[in-house]
Design a protein around this motif. Structure first.
Motif, PDB file in Angstrom:
ATOM      1  N   ASP A 117       0.960  -1.192  -0.292  1.00  0.00           N
ATOM      2  CA  ASP A 117      -0.092  -0.051   0.034  1.00  0.00           C
ATOM      3  C   ASP A 117       0.841   1.291  -0.010  1.00  0.00           C
ATOM      4  N   ARG A 118       0.504   2.080  -0.805  1.00  0.00           N
ATOM      5  CA  ARG A 118       1.181   3.524  -1.065  1.00  0.00           C
ATOM      6  C   ARG A 118       0.517   4.498   0.001  1.00  0.00           C
ATOM      7  N   VAL A 119       1.460   5.630   0.384  1.00  0.00           N
ATOM      8  CA  VAL A 119       0.969   6.614   1.244  1.00  0.00           C
ATOM      9  C   VAL A 119       1.523   7.876   0.635  1.00  0.00           C
ATOM     10  N   ILE A 120       0.791   9.077   0.770  1.00  0.00           N
ATOM     11  CA  ILE A 120       1.110  10.297   0.778  1.00  0.00           C
ATOM     12  C   ILE A 120       0.957  10.888   1.962  1.00  0.00           C
ATOM     13  N   TYR A 121       2.273  11.581   2.458  1.00  0.00           N
ATOM     14  CA  TYR A 121       2.012  12.212   3.882  1.00  0.00           C
ATOM     15  C   TYR A 121       2.843  13.400   3.771  1.00  0.00           C
ATOM     16  N   SER A 122       2.633  14.250   4.907  1.00  0.00           N
ATOM     17  CA  SER A 122       3.158  15.578   5.191  1.00  0.00           C
ATOM     18  C   SER A 122       4.142  15.197   6.415  1.00  0.00           C
ATOM     19  N   VAL A 123       5.240  15.705   6.370  1.00  0.00           N
ATOM     20  CA  VAL A 123       6.363  15.527   7.617  1.00  0.00           C
ATOM     21  C   VAL A 123       7.278  16.822   7.621  1.00  0.00           C
ATOM     22  N   ILE A 124       7.600  16.853   8.824  1.00  0.00           N
ATOM     23  CA  ILE A 124       8.781  17.819   9.392  1.00  0.00           C
ATOM     24  C   ILE A 124       9.674  16.903  10.272  1.00  0.00           C
ATOM     25  N   ARG A 125      10.906  17.240  10.032  1.00  0.00           N
ATOM     26  CA  ARG A 125      11.771  16.383  11.027  1.00  0.00           C
ATOM     27  C   ARG A 125      13.003  17.266  11.500  1.00  0.00           C
ATOM     28  N   THR A 126      13.198  17.271  12.690  1.00  0.00           N
ATOM     29  CA  THR A 126      14.334  18.217  13.308  1.00  0.00           C
ATOM     30  C   THR A 126      14.942  17.541  14.341  1.00  0.00           C
ATOM     31  N   LYS A 127      16.255  17.615  14.713  1.00  0.00           N
ATOM     32  CA  LYS A 127      16.806  17.234  15.640  1.00  0.00           C
ATOM     33  C   LYS A 127      16.685  17.916  17.088  1.00  0.00           C
ATOM     34  N   ASP A 128      15.830  19.021  17.079  1.00  0.00           N
ATOM     35  CA  ASP A 128      15.546  19.533  18.076  1.00  0.00           C
ATOM     36  C   ASP A 128      14.227  19.392  18.678  1.00  0.00           C
ATOM     37  N   ALA A 132      10.548  20.943  17.516  1.00  0.00           N
ATOM     38  CA  ALA A 132       9.315  19.854  17.014  1.00  0.00           C
ATOM     39  C   ALA A 132       7.875  20.230  17.719  1.00  0.00           C
ATOM     40  N   GLN A 133       8.145  20.319  19.109  1.00  0.00           N
ATOM     41  CA  GLN A 133       6.761  20.701  19.985  1.00  0.00           C
ATOM     42  C   GLN A 133       6.424  21.933  19.557  1.00  0.00           C
ATOM     43  N   GLU A 134       7.097  22.935  19.320  1.00  0.00           N
ATOM     44  CA  GLU A 134       6.559  24.227  19.015  1.00  0.00           C
ATOM     45  C   GLU A 134       5.905  24.214  17.685  1.00  0.00           C
ATOM     46  N   LEU A 135       6.597  23.633  16.679  1.00  0.00           N
ATOM     47  CA  LEU A 135       5.985  23.636  15.450  1.00  0.00           C
ATOM     48  C   LEU A 135       4.723  22.840  15.266  1.00  0.00           C
ATOM     49  N   TYR A 136       4.598  21.648  16.124  1.00  0.00           N
ATOM     50  CA  TYR A 136       3.392  20.762  16.240  1.00  0.00           C
ATOM     51  C   TYR A 136       2.386  21.661  16.732  1.00  0.00           C
ATOM     52  N   PHE A 137       2.337  22.316  17.698  1.00  0.00           N
ATOM     53  CA  PHE A 137       1.505  23.285  18.324  1.00  0.00           C
ATOM     54  C   PHE A 137       0.904  24.471  17.429  1.00  0.00           C
ATOM     55  N   ARG A 138       1.875  24.972  16.537  1.00  0.00           N
ATOM     56  CA  ARG A 138       1.474  25.903  15.449  1.00  0.00           C
ATOM     57  C   ARG A 138       0.620  25.465  14.598  1.00  0.00           C
ATOM     58  N   TRP A 198      15.786  11.875  14.896  1.00  0.00           N
ATOM     59  CA  TRP A 198      15.114  12.959  14.647  1.00  0.00           C
ATOM     60  C   TRP A 198      13.763  12.833  15.483  1.00  0.00           C
ATOM     61  N   PHE A 199      13.345  14.201  15.584  1.00  0.00           N
ATOM     62  CA  PHE A 199      11.893  14.374  15.954  1.00  0.00           C
ATOM     63  C   PHE A 199      10.999  14.446  14.820  1.00  0.00           C
ATOM     64  N   VAL A 200       9.734  13.682  14.604  1.00  0.00           N
ATOM     65  CA  VAL A 200       9.055  13.536  13.473  1.00  0.00           C
ATOM     66  C   VAL A 200       7.943  13.989  13.501  1.00  0.00           C
ATOM     67  N   ILE A 201       7.278  15.033  13.047  1.00  0.00           N
ATOM     68  CA  ILE A 201       5.969  15.270  13.068  1.00  0.00           C
ATOM     69  C   ILE A 201       5.252  15.002  11.475  1.00  0.00           C
TER      70      ILE A 201
END
Length: 251
Positions: A117-128, A132-138, A198-201
């Motif tokens: 099965d194939r997926v299309i997804y949005s992602v942001i990854r950072t080592k901080d 990552a938590q701040e971006l998730y809240f936004r 990484w921290f991945v959203i």
């Protein structure tokens, strides 16, 4: 001892060939090709199949005239008969795959479907983790989008695609990432998850279920063939590892 090959001043005897192949890690490849030749020996091509395969090969090489083909052959030191053997070998191999594994494809597809099965997804990854938590809240508050944040904050290839990845088979993703996406509903935003360094959203955008069409059948036959071939080579050469790690980096 008879010399079978000479490169410059170096002369290679028949007794030295196998050790040399092993030293250059070419022995497994030789074994694979010999095993394939033995397997496809009972299979043949009709003259019509051979001619059609040759024509297709030349078209792939953009050789439309006899003069272009002759020049191409001369540059490579090949004859038309050698080209014929090359392309019909590939055709005979496909016949071998079909005869050996076609009856197993339906059951194998059901087993492999979760990875196909194939997926299309949005992602942001950072080592901080803090970022990552701040971006998730936004994202959660709708203040900003992946398209706005990924180019600035994400450190992967998705930074150049506004955070979008795919379509890609679940089986080709990092196992943790694949597991998260397989149990997520489209549109669902997942909080920062540690994956390796990484921290991945994540947000699953779309899932494209695999279909058992001609392309998928070819892919599955080829997978079964590679597994069989790897086992055959391993039995003859235990030091060789033919299995490749299919798990890729998260993005």
């Amino acid at each position: 001892m008879s010399v079978v090959l000479q490169v410059g001043e170096q002369k290679v005897t028949a007794e030295e060939i196998v050790p040399l192949l092993a030293n250059y890690q070419l022995l497994p490849q030789l074994l694979r090709e010999m095993i394939i030749d033995q397997a496809i020996a009972p299979f043949d091509c009709t003259p019509e199949e051979a001619e059609k395969a040759c024509q297709a090969f030349y078209l792939q090489q953009s050789l439309k005239t006899d003069a272009e083909r002759q020049a191409w052959l001369r540059r490579r030191g090949m004859t038309p008969e050698q080209v014929r053997k090359l392309v019909t070998r590939a055709l005979r191999l496909e016949k071998f795959k079909q005869a050996t594994w076609e009856t197993q494809i339906d059951a194998y597809f059901e087993k492999r479907k979760p990875q196909l099965d194939r997926v299309i997804y949005s992602v942001i990854r950072t080592k901080d983790g803090g970022i990552a938590q701040e971006l998730y809240f936004r994202l959660q508050a709708g203040e900003q989008s992946f398209a706005e944040l990924a180019p600035k904050y994400s450190t992967g290839q998705e930074a150049r695609t506004k955070g979008i990845v795919g379509p890609v088979e679940l089986g080709k993703l990092h196992p943790t990432l694949a597991k998260l996406l397989s149990v997520t509903q489209p549109g669902q935003l997942l909080p920062p998850t540690p994956i390796d360094q990484w921290f991945v959203i994540l947000r699953l955008e779309k899932i494209l279920p695999a279909e058992l069409n001609d392309v998928t059948r070819w892919q599955l036959r080829h997978e079964l063939f590679l597994k069989w071939l790897g086992q055959q080579v391993a039995e003859l050469n235990p030091m060789n590892n033919c299995q490749e790690d299919e798990n890729l980096l998260p993005m």
